[in-house]
Every structure is written in C-alpha cells, then in structure tokens.
Write a protein that holds these residues in place. Structure first.
Motif, PDB file in Angstrom:
ATOM      1  N   ALA A  84     -15.218 -23.481 -30.300  1.00  0.00           N
ATOM      2  CA  ALA A  84     -14.373 -24.412 -29.672  1.00  0.00           C
ATOM      3  C   ALA A  84     -12.777 -24.272 -30.031  1.00  0.00           C
ATOM      4  O   ALA A  84     -11.834 -24.419 -29.240  1.00  0.00           O
ATOM      5  N   ALA A  96     -11.818 -21.225 -28.097  1.00  0.00           N
ATOM      6  CA  ALA A  96     -11.519 -21.763 -26.420  1.00  0.00           C
ATOM      7  C   ALA A  96     -10.229 -22.658 -26.307  1.00  0.00           C
ATOM      8  O   ALA A  96      -9.552 -22.373 -25.184  1.00  0.00           O
ATOM      9  N   ARG A  97      -9.826 -23.268 -27.055  1.00  0.00           N
ATOM     10  CA  ARG A  97      -8.404 -23.956 -27.060  1.00  0.00           C
ATOM     11  C   ARG A  97      -7.412 -22.863 -26.821  1.00  0.00           C
ATOM     12  O   ARG A  97      -6.114 -23.341 -26.019  1.00  0.00           O
ATOM     13  N   LYS A 143      -7.521 -21.263 -23.225  1.00  0.00           N
ATOM     14  CA  LYS A 143      -7.235 -22.241 -22.443  1.00  0.00           C
ATOM     15  C   LYS A 143      -5.741 -22.558 -22.284  1.00  0.00           C
ATOM     16  O   LYS A 143      -5.088 -22.834 -21.257  1.00  0.00           O
ATOM     17  N   TRP A 175     -15.328 -32.340 -27.861  1.00  0.00           N
ATOM     18  CA  TRP A 175     -14.785 -30.939 -26.949  1.00  0.00           C
ATOM     19  C   TRP A 175     -15.187 -31.175 -25.906  1.00  0.00           C
ATOM     20  O   TRP A 175     -14.384 -30.774 -25.034  1.00  0.00           O
ATOM     21  N   GLU A 213     -12.821 -33.546 -23.722  1.00  0.00           N
ATOM     22  CA  GLU A 213     -11.161 -33.158 -23.662  1.00  0.00           C
ATOM     23  C   GLU A 213     -11.189 -31.829 -22.980  1.00  0.00           C
ATOM     24  O   GLU A 213     -10.320 -31.277 -22.523  1.00  0.00           O
ATOM     25  N   THR A 271     -12.396 -28.717 -23.300  1.00  0.00           N
ATOM     26  CA  THR A 271     -12.599 -27.461 -24.086  1.00  0.00           C
ATOM     27  C   THR A 271     -13.999 -26.721 -23.797  1.00  0.00           C
ATOM     28  O   THR A 271     -13.815 -25.476 -23.515  1.00  0.00           O
TER      29      THR A 271
END
Length: 382
Positions: A217, A220-221, A224, A253, A256, A258
C-alpha cells in the motif's frame, strides 16, 4: 505401503495443495485417509470425489494452549491406531510436530513430515527480538526437534528453512529432502498477454502483516504520485492469525483509492488483468501464488527472503527487493511503468521457469518417490 494418512490442520488445503497427490495415490491403489479438523460439507464431498476418505481430527490451527495440543495429539494417536496406516504425511506446523509424534506412538511404519514454511516466529523482525519472542522461538524449536525426530524424512520447499533447522540442532541433515515448489497445474494458467493500459500490479495473499501488505500500500501511494493511472489490486480475506491486519486498514486503503480490494475471489480473472505480480512477503516456504503468476506469464516483484528468492531470477523474470522497504518496492514498480517492454520479456521468462520447475505433475512424481522409496537423486534440486 498400501494405506496412507494425510494429516493437516486446514481441510481446504487438501483441495488446493494436495489434490494432485491424492489422485496419484488413489490411481496407484493406495487407500488414502485425509485427517483434518475443519471439514465442511463442501470440502468433505470434494475429498470423497478425489477418492480419499475424510476423517475428522481435532486440532487447534492457531491456538497456543499446550494442554489442548497434548489432548488433541492423544486423540490423533487413537485415530491412527484405529486406522493403522502404513504411512503418514503431515504438513503445516502443528501436524508436522504433533502429527509426527502421534504417528510415532501409534507405530506407523513410515512417517514423512512436510515443512511448507517455518512460521512467524522465524520471520525476521524489523527490530531486535523481544524476550517473549526469544522464549517462543526456543519453545517452537524444541517442538520442531521433538516432532521431526519422529519422522523418517522431512520435506522442505526451500533450502533456507532446512539449513536453519539443521543449524539450530532441531534436525539431522540426512533427513532433509528438498522438493522445491509444490507446483501448479500449468494448463489451468493459460498464457494471456499482460495488460499494460493501464499498468496493473496484483497481490494475492492472506491479509497478514508478514505478507508485506502494508509495504504494498505504501509503495502504491509513492507510485501513484507520479503515475495516478496505475492500478494496484489486492485479493485475499481477513485472517484469524495473530499477525492479521485489521479490516478497517484494508478498507481505508481501498476508500482512499490506493488499492482495489476484492476479498477472497477466484484469481484467474484478475491475473488476466495484471501486468506484474507482486509479493513483498517477509518469508515464505515457496509461494503458490507466485508460481501461478509465473505459469500465467507474469513478471514478478518479490523480496529477497527465503522462499521468495527461489521464484525470481533477478533481472530475468522480475526483481528482488529488500523486505520491509516500500521505497525499493516502488522503485521496482516504476521500472515496469517506465520500461513496459520488461513486462512482456520478463513475463515470458517467468513462463519458461514455471514450465521447467513448477509443473505439478513432475513435482508429484518427486513427492511420491520420497513417500515410498526414500532417498532419490531428484529430490535434491538446485
């Protein structure tokens, strides 16, 4: 050797991990009993369809009550004494320890244990071991030593696990049989060209902290921020394991944006959408999900830890990254986004490796060898 008892702590695993073995045994005229604590109507019927006989066997899969474990071991002994198998194959931690002990006391002529991962107490921590964890590790090592002393052979999926137990004095080296991955049915994972618009990452795992879900996660943030169109899919259900993540964290997650979390669902449709498979685990035996991804022709990002490192040739079919390092994980993800040609070339390499090393039919032949013939040169794979 005409009667075999499989001992596990989780009935559904008989279908997901042992179905090919059961069919092969039944085809050879072996009577197979499947001992597990949590059969339901579906798993019971499915085991019967495979040709084995389901047997309810008390076992506390995640509990740490020693008295209950001893009582269950005694009950297991009574079951084995009644069935009188010629051979037992125990897999997962409690069956390996207590199932091997019960089979020894029941005087089963041949006893095989299969270690598919050492468990969370052997998973490296981010900080120094606490006193409680050191005590727990010592207790588990003692249990391994007692249980494995009752086995004639101990099957491992990766060399790191066997080396650790041998070095700790819990296992004699001449009992080790290195199987490699348990394999997958290659024809079930037909090659589908990987999706690249948008580039999509997929992680399939029980929702445990040690599977690297949090790092996934966090990575991923990071990705992104630069490439908001990239997708990150997470498949898996919340677990009752002590290391399980809270469902609220997973939903946060997802809410939002993500991750896309779809729970416990069939993997194949989501694998078809994936560009790259990701498993940032802290330690594994040999992950089946990665073998499936490779059979589907997917490049892989995983961690340089026992079990995971045996599935990826760094720079060939994917990348190895340090565990607990979301920055390094994000960097590997960005390489696929910035060099999308790697998705195709490394995916083809994954398929080749899967065909060479993870064909379940070839693995079953090796497994049958150690079950019935003892040592064999094909057991000691690189």
């Amino acid at each position: 050797m005409k009667r075999l008892a499989l001992i596990t702590s989780h009935a559904p695993s008989l279908l997901s991990f042992r179905s090919h073995l059961i069919r092969a045994l039944v085809t050879k005229g072996i009577k197979v009993w499947a001992l597990a604590p949590n059969f339901d109507d579906h798993s019971r019927a499915a085991v019967l369809k495979l040709g084995a006989t389901p047997v309810d066997c008390p076992m506390d899969r995640t509990g740490v009550n020693p008295f209950r474990d001893l009582v269950n071991t005694w009950r297991m002994f009574l079951i084995l004494r009644r069935l009188q198998p010629d051979l037992t194959l125990s897999y997962f931690i409690k069956p390996v320890v207590f199932g091997s002990m019960a089979a020894f006391v029941a005087r089963v002529p041949r006893r095989i244990a299969m270690v598919e991962g050492l468990g969370f107490v052997f998973t490296p921590m981010a900080t120094a071991l606490t006193f409680k964890r050191r005590i727990l590790r010592a207790l588990v090592l003692g249990l391994y030593k007692t249980g494995l002393s009752c086995a004639h052979k101990v099957i491992f999926l990766n060399p790191d696990d066997s080396a650790e137990l041998v070095a700790a004095g819990a296992l004699l080296p001449d009992k080790v049989f290195l199987l490699g991955g348990i394999g997958v049915e290659l024809k079930d994972w037909k090659l589908i060209p990987p999706s690249v618009e948008p580039i999509t990452f997929l992680l399939v795992a029980r929702l445990l902290r040690e599977k690297g879900i949090e790092e996934y996660a966090m990575a991923a943030r990071i990705v992104k921020r630069q490439h908001p169109q990239a997708r990150f899919i997470l498949l898996g259900s919340v677990d009752d394991n002590p290391g399980a993540l809270a469902e609220a964290d997973i939903k946060s997650w997802s809410d939002e944006g993500t991750l896309e979390w779809h729970g416990h669902v069939a993997v194949q449709p989501w694998m078809a959408q994936a560009s790259v498979y990701v498993l940032p685990s802290y330690r594994e035996g040999m992950p089946v999900s990665t073998q499936e991804a490779m059979a589907a022709g997917r490049a892989v990002i995983t961690t340089d830890v026992p079990g995971c490192r045996q599935t990826v040739e760094h720079g060939v079919n994917g990348f190895l990254v340090p565990p607990r390092n979301p920055d390094a994980l994000a960097e590997a993800m960005l390489r696929f986004i910035e060099q999308p040609e790697l998705i195709h070339s490394m995916g083809k390499a994954s398929l080749c490796i899967a065909q060479q090393r993870f064909d379940v039919h070839e693995v079953t032949v090796r497994l049958m060898t150690v079950l019935f013939d003892g040592d064999h040169k094909h057991g000691n794979l690189p």
